[in-house]
Scaffold this active site. Structure first.
Site, PDB file in Angstrom:
ATOM      1  N   ILE A 165       4.986  17.411 -12.327  1.00 20.44           N
ATOM      2  CA  ILE A 165       5.793  16.349 -11.705  1.00 20.44           C
ATOM      3  C   ILE A 165       7.085  16.904 -11.106  1.00 20.44           C
ATOM      4  O   ILE A 165       7.732  16.250 -10.300  1.00 20.44           O
ATOM      5  CB  ILE A 165       6.136  15.197 -12.697  1.00 20.44           C
ATOM      6  CG1 ILE A 165       7.069  15.681 -13.811  1.00 20.44           C
ATOM      7  CG2 ILE A 165       4.889  14.553 -13.253  1.00 20.44           C
ATOM      8  CD1 ILE A 165       7.745  14.566 -14.564  1.00 20.44           C
ATOM      9  N   ASP A 166       7.459  18.142 -11.492  1.00 22.31           N
ATOM     10  CA  ASP A 166       8.766  18.680 -11.071  1.00 22.31           C
ATOM     11  C   ASP A 166       8.808  19.162  -9.617  1.00 22.31           C
ATOM     12  O   ASP A 166       9.876  19.352  -9.065  1.00 22.31           O
ATOM     13  CB  ASP A 166       9.171  19.867 -11.965  1.00 22.31           C
ATOM     14  CG  ASP A 166       9.166  19.503 -13.436  1.00 22.31           C
ATOM     15  OD1 ASP A 166       9.299  18.301 -13.728  1.00 22.31           O
ATOM     16  OD2 ASP A 166       9.022  20.393 -14.285  1.00 22.31           O
ATOM     17  N   VAL A 299       8.679   8.395 -19.285  1.00 23.36           N
ATOM     18  CA  VAL A 299       8.145   7.331 -18.417  1.00 23.36           C
ATOM     19  C   VAL A 299       7.660   7.952 -17.105  1.00 23.36           C
ATOM     20  O   VAL A 299       6.654   7.537 -16.529  1.00 23.36           O
ATOM     21  CB  VAL A 299       9.263   6.294 -18.114  1.00 23.36           C
ATOM     22  CG1 VAL A 299       8.860   5.364 -16.989  1.00 23.36           C
ATOM     23  CG2 VAL A 299       9.580   5.504 -19.359  1.00 23.36           C
ATOM     24  N   GLN A 300       8.389   8.985 -16.654  1.00 28.49           N
ATOM     25  CA  GLN A 300       8.093   9.598 -15.348  1.00 28.49           C
ATOM     26  C   GLN A 300       6.734  10.288 -15.312  1.00 28.49           C
ATOM     27  O   GLN A 300       6.147  10.461 -14.252  1.00 28.49           O
ATOM     28  CB  GLN A 300       9.180  10.627 -15.006  1.00 28.49           C
ATOM     29  CG  GLN A 300      10.527   9.989 -14.813  1.00 28.49           C
ATOM     30  CD  GLN A 300      11.664  10.993 -14.984  1.00 28.49           C
ATOM     31  OE1 GLN A 300      12.001  11.708 -14.068  1.00 28.49           O
ATOM     32  NE2 GLN A 300      12.258  11.046 -16.158  1.00 28.49           N
ATOM     33  N   ARG A 471       5.855  -8.670  18.826  1.00 28.01           N
ATOM     34  CA  ARG A 471       4.911  -7.796  19.535  1.00 28.01           C
ATOM     35  C   ARG A 471       5.135  -7.809  21.054  1.00 28.01           C
ATOM     36  O   ARG A 471       4.489  -7.070  21.783  1.00 28.01           O
ATOM     37  CB  ARG A 471       3.474  -8.237  19.247  1.00 28.01           C
ATOM     38  CG  ARG A 471       3.030  -7.959  17.817  1.00 28.01           C
ATOM     39  CD  ARG A 471       1.582  -8.403  17.630  1.00 28.01           C
ATOM     40  NE  ARG A 471       1.142  -8.254  16.248  1.00 28.01           N
ATOM     41  CZ  ARG A 471       0.571  -7.165  15.747  1.00 28.01           C
ATOM     42  NH1 ARG A 471       0.385  -6.107  16.513  1.00 28.01           N
ATOM     43  NH2 ARG A 471       0.173  -7.117  14.493  1.00 28.01           N
ATOM     44  N   ARG A 655     -19.744  -9.587  -4.014  1.00 25.60           N
ATOM     45  CA  ARG A 655     -18.558 -10.431  -3.798  1.00 25.60           C
ATOM     46  C   ARG A 655     -17.767  -9.820  -2.648  1.00 25.60           C
ATOM     47  O   ARG A 655     -17.826  -8.613  -2.424  1.00 25.60           O
ATOM     48  CB  ARG A 655     -17.673 -10.456  -5.049  1.00 25.60           C
ATOM     49  CG  ARG A 655     -18.282 -11.146  -6.239  1.00 25.60           C
ATOM     50  CD  ARG A 655     -18.306 -12.662  -6.071  1.00 25.60           C
ATOM     51  NE  ARG A 655     -18.825 -13.335  -7.244  1.00 25.60           N
ATOM     52  CZ  ARG A 655     -20.113 -13.546  -7.493  1.00 25.60           C
ATOM     53  NH1 ARG A 655     -21.025 -13.075  -6.652  1.00 25.60           N
ATOM     54  NH2 ARG A 655     -20.502 -14.193  -8.574  1.00 25.60           N
ATOM     55  N   ARG A 735      -6.560   0.872  21.036  1.00 24.28           N
ATOM     56  CA  ARG A 735      -5.234   1.120  20.450  1.00 24.28           C
ATOM     57  C   ARG A 735      -5.272   2.200  19.360  1.00 24.28           C
ATOM     58  O   ARG A 735      -4.738   2.012  18.265  1.00 24.28           O
ATOM     59  CB  ARG A 735      -4.657  -0.174  19.879  1.00 24.28           C
ATOM     60  CG  ARG A 735      -4.441  -1.252  20.924  1.00 24.28           C
ATOM     61  CD  ARG A 735      -4.380  -2.640  20.296  1.00 24.28           C
ATOM     62  NE  ARG A 735      -3.396  -2.716  19.233  1.00 24.28           N
ATOM     63  CZ  ARG A 735      -2.119  -3.068  19.391  1.00 24.28           C
ATOM     64  NH1 ARG A 735      -1.671  -3.393  20.586  1.00 24.28           N
ATOM     65  NH2 ARG A 735      -1.304  -3.131  18.368  1.00 24.28           N
TER      66      ARG A 735
END
Length: 780
Positions: A165-166, A299-300, A471, A655, A735
């Site tokens: 994570i660092d 937590v991180q 737009r 579904r 587009r």
């Protein structure tokens, strides 16, 4: 590519065995990487083994090394942490431990190892590889393995994936887990902001990162913090006075809160730790502000992985298998990493060496060098942060150019962050900045006002478009627009928006022939959930939409898993552009994603139904199919739903869900906030230079093609491209750009969903050298 070459990938792993392990601290997205390694390994014909509990499992052997199956990695994508377990292992650091690990691998015929972890884990893997020959000799002498076994396992291939994570590993722009950690931090910062405003408090937040300030730095950019402390750039000696002055100035300008971000390894110029409590005591003592400390802690590391980390983990996992199976005794151990949006292979030890050089430079107080070694991406974040946070807005408008900022197209998360940084950088440069409400329509009607520093305060984290957006295109109102450009003395235009912003730019170019007033520089910052603006690989807002779709798909899959034998058909936005459907399909583990760019027939639909019928016979009794809203005018969501319902009778029921406008809403993700902030800053810097360049005889006159550009992220760099040049690259009817980089990821989606396709799966990442990459143009 020939059919034979396509087919080669499917037999590349026959007779080979791959082991995958996660080591060191866990990181969200590791499971996506494990899943990809297992499934692509099986697809190529190899046997794949889980090594549970990291290197400890490798040393202990036994039940810790188990063969993986296709189904054993199902429902892993959306889980945080690592399902196969991780551990910090002392035994593997000793030669005796590595000897036992080698014995366990040889006995199972495993000669390919994929290690997902931080720099320590990857260094350990390289040591293991370099000793392999000696370890085998020792095992043979001790009679633990036969000469034949030693011969079969004569060399060990190693590929590393950086899971941390660092984001402290040199050579990759993003490590697996960093983006998810930022999500956790920003969720907390957003929550704290509301309570801080209520009580007029100052909050000191401590984030993880050991000796790397990346998380703290990007958090500060993403939430507009008042101050950040990072180990790579200690504050000046008189920082206490500067900090207190800065906080009181912010309050004087009307802010009800202060946010200070501290990296856990933050130090001053003398190498002394700066702690959250020190800062709190300082603020209370000198300013008397009500101050609280929040240490974010573990937590991180937790929670669901973000869409970015799931896609990153999956892409890196695929590339890792290819690198292992293509490896020879002479290939160096490599790390699969990310540069811009390109997968690259880098020699493992070069990356480890540069990572160690950073630590060494910091220990020796050579902070400038440490900052450079962190790479261009880190440097850019720091430069933009310094610009936005540490400068007092000038009282006089010395540059005295007038620039207008506007939003065009559909609202999207991150637009406000782009407006904020554009306005503030403009003010810092001494310019007068105007904001235009309701796009080109507002420009024609004169809905224009001047923006001061506080006008855009707190905008970074707010979704939608606070300026209002339409737009409407400019062509019909050239007369009124020209009049207002003269009336408000507008000398440059920053247009933040989607495909309409780009086509509006083209119309302004055309209008220059008739109206001299339109001969002013303009720049388009792509901001749309559809990610369909030519000239840029990414648009502001697309990441937020992707995470929204992902979160919904996770919940829907959970519902389907509970019901059993159920298939969900989900319609995503994007116009004719299949970016959202494809990337969400990859991130959510969809069985299929129907898009306009890849035409499909009734036969393809039939194949998908047959595939789902087969899937229902396994332990995984659910299906998820994504459909882009305009992928086919006849094969609508209803048609596909009816077809699946009929063909699946008695085997599965179906579904459908149309996600709709929820994809445009929500608070922007850290990636979108950061990207938008940097794009705004870059656009405004370009604008000031362009206006200066176009200044002739007391007025602005810009009629060259390069005075009207799209600012886009292309592979590894942010580039300005004239809108007129992009015309040839555009399919105006649908587009979308004629060429789109993400289409090469489609085969990965199909292989991970178990389709027997003869398709080239790898992104063909070439082995690069870290020095060459450093001098490249990775700017984001």
């Amino acid at each position: 590519m020939t059919h034979e070459e396509h087919h080669a990938a499917k037999s590349l792993g026959v007779g080979k065995a791959i082991a995958v392990l996660t080591s060191g601290g866990d990181a969200q997205g590791m499971n996506a990487a494990v899943r990809a390694v297992v499934r692509v390994g099986i697809y190529t014909g190899a046997r794949v083994f889980f090594v549970h509990e990291g290197y400890q499992g490798l040393v202990d052997g036994g039940d810790n090394i188990r063969e993986a199956t296709w189904e054993s990695v199902s429902m892993m994508l959306q889980l945080g942490g690592t399902v196969i377990g991780s551990a910090r292992c002392k035994d593997f650091r000793e030669r005796e431990g590595r000897l036992r690990a080698a014995h366990n691998l040889v006995k199972r015929g495993i000669t390919n190892l994929c290690v997902i972890g931080g720099d320590g884990s990857l260094t350990g893997a390289d040591t293991f590889r370099s000793e392999w020959g000696d370890l085998l000799n020792d095992l043979q002498k001790a009679g633990k393995i036969t000469a034949e076994e030693a011969n079969k396992s004569s060399y060990l291939n190693i590929v590393g994936l950086v899971g941390s994570i660092d984001n402290d590993f040199c050579g990759t722009d993003m490590t697996i887990g960093t983006d998810s950690a930022l999500h956790r931090i920003i969720e907390i910062v957003d929550a704290i902001t509301t309570t801080a405003q209520s009580h007029q408090r100052t909050f000191v937040l401590e984030v993880m990162g050991r000796h790397c300030g990346y998380l703290a730095l990007v958090t500060s950019l993403s939430c507009g913090a008042d101050w950040v402390f990072i180990p790579e750039c200690p504050p000046d000696d008189a920082w206490e006075e500067h900090l207190c002055r800065r906080l009181s100035e912010t309050r004087t300008r009307g802010s009800r809160l202060n946010i200070i971000i501290v990296a856990e390894g933050a130090i001053d110029k003398n190498g002394q730790l700066i702690t959250s409590e020190n800062i709190k005591d300082l603020v209370v003592k000198r300013l008397g502000y009500d101050t609280r400390v929040t240490v974010l802690g573990h937590v991180q590391r937790g929670g669901t992985p973000s869409a970015f980390d799931r896609i990153l983990g999956s892409r890196m996992g695929v590339e890792a298998v290819m690198a292992l199976l293509e490896g020879t005794p002479d290939t160096p151990a490599c790390v699969v990493s990310l540069s811009g949006n390109q997968a690259v292979r880098l020699p493992l030890m070069e990356c480890v060496q540069v990572t160690k050089d950073v630590t060494k430079a910091m220990n020796e107080k050579r902070f400038d060098e440490a900052m450079k070694l962190r790479g261009r991406s880190f440097m850019n974040n720091w430069e933009v942060y310094k610009l936005l946070a540490h400068v007092r807005p000038p009282v006089t408008k010395s540059g005295s150019y007038t620039v207008a900022v506007m939003n065009v197209g559909a609202p999207t998360a991150g637009m406000n962050a782009a407006v904020r940084s554009t306005v503030r950088i403009g003010l810092i440069q001494g310019n007068r900045v105007l904001v235009v409400h309701d796009g080109f329509e507002g420009l024609a009607k004169g809905q224009i006002e001047e923006a001061g520093w506080s006008y855009v305060g707190g905008w970074t984290g707010q979704g939608g478009s606070k300026l209002g957006t339409k737009r409407t295109l400019p062509k019909k109102s050239f007369e009124q627009i020209s009049a207002n450009i003269t009336k408000f003395n507008i000398q440059g235009l920053v247009i933040i928006g989607g495909f309409e912003a780009y086509t509006g730019g083209l119309e302004l170019m055309e209008g220059r022939k008739q109206y001299d007033e339109l001969c002013i520089p303009f720049v388009v910052i792509p901001a749309t959930v559809s990610n369909n603006v030519p000239g840029s690989d990414f648009s502001v807002g697309a990441d937020t939409a992707l995470n929204t779709i992902c979160m919904t798909c996770d919940r829907i899959k959970q519902s389907a898993a509970g019901t059993k034998r159920r298939v969900f058909i989900i319609e995503t936005m994007g116009g004719y552009c299949g970016y959202l459907a494809t990337m969400a399909g990859l991130a959510a583990g969809a069985d299929a994603a129907y898009i306009f760019e890849e035409p499909f027939t009734i036969r393809d639909l039939q194949v998908n139904v047959e595939h789902l019928v087969q899937k229902m016979k396994t332990t995984v009794k659910r299906g998820l199919v994504l459909r882009n809203e305009k992928c086919n005018e006849n094969y609508t969501t209803d048609f596909i739903f009816n077809l699946y319902s009929e063909e699946g009778k008695g085997i599965f029921d179906s579904r459908k869900n149309v996600l709709g406008h929820m994809q445009q809403g929500g608070s922007p993700t850290p990636l979108d906030r950061n990207f938008a902030t940097k794009m705004g800053a870059k656009a405004m810097n370009w604008m000031s230079g362009k206006i200066k360049e176009s200044y002739r005889n007391g007025r602005i006159f810009a009629n060259t093609p390069d005075s009207g550009c799209v600012l886009g992220m292309r592979k590894r760099a942010l580039v300005f491209q004239p809108v007129t040049e992009l015309k040839e690259q555009t399919d105006f009817e649908h587009r979308i750009p004629k060429e789109q980089w993400w289409l090469k990821l489609r085969p990965i989606l199909k292989i991970l969903a178990k389709y027997e396709i003869d398709l080239d799966t790898s992104e063909h990442a070439h082995l690069e050298h870290i020095t060459r990459k450093r001098s490249g143009e990775a700017t984001i």
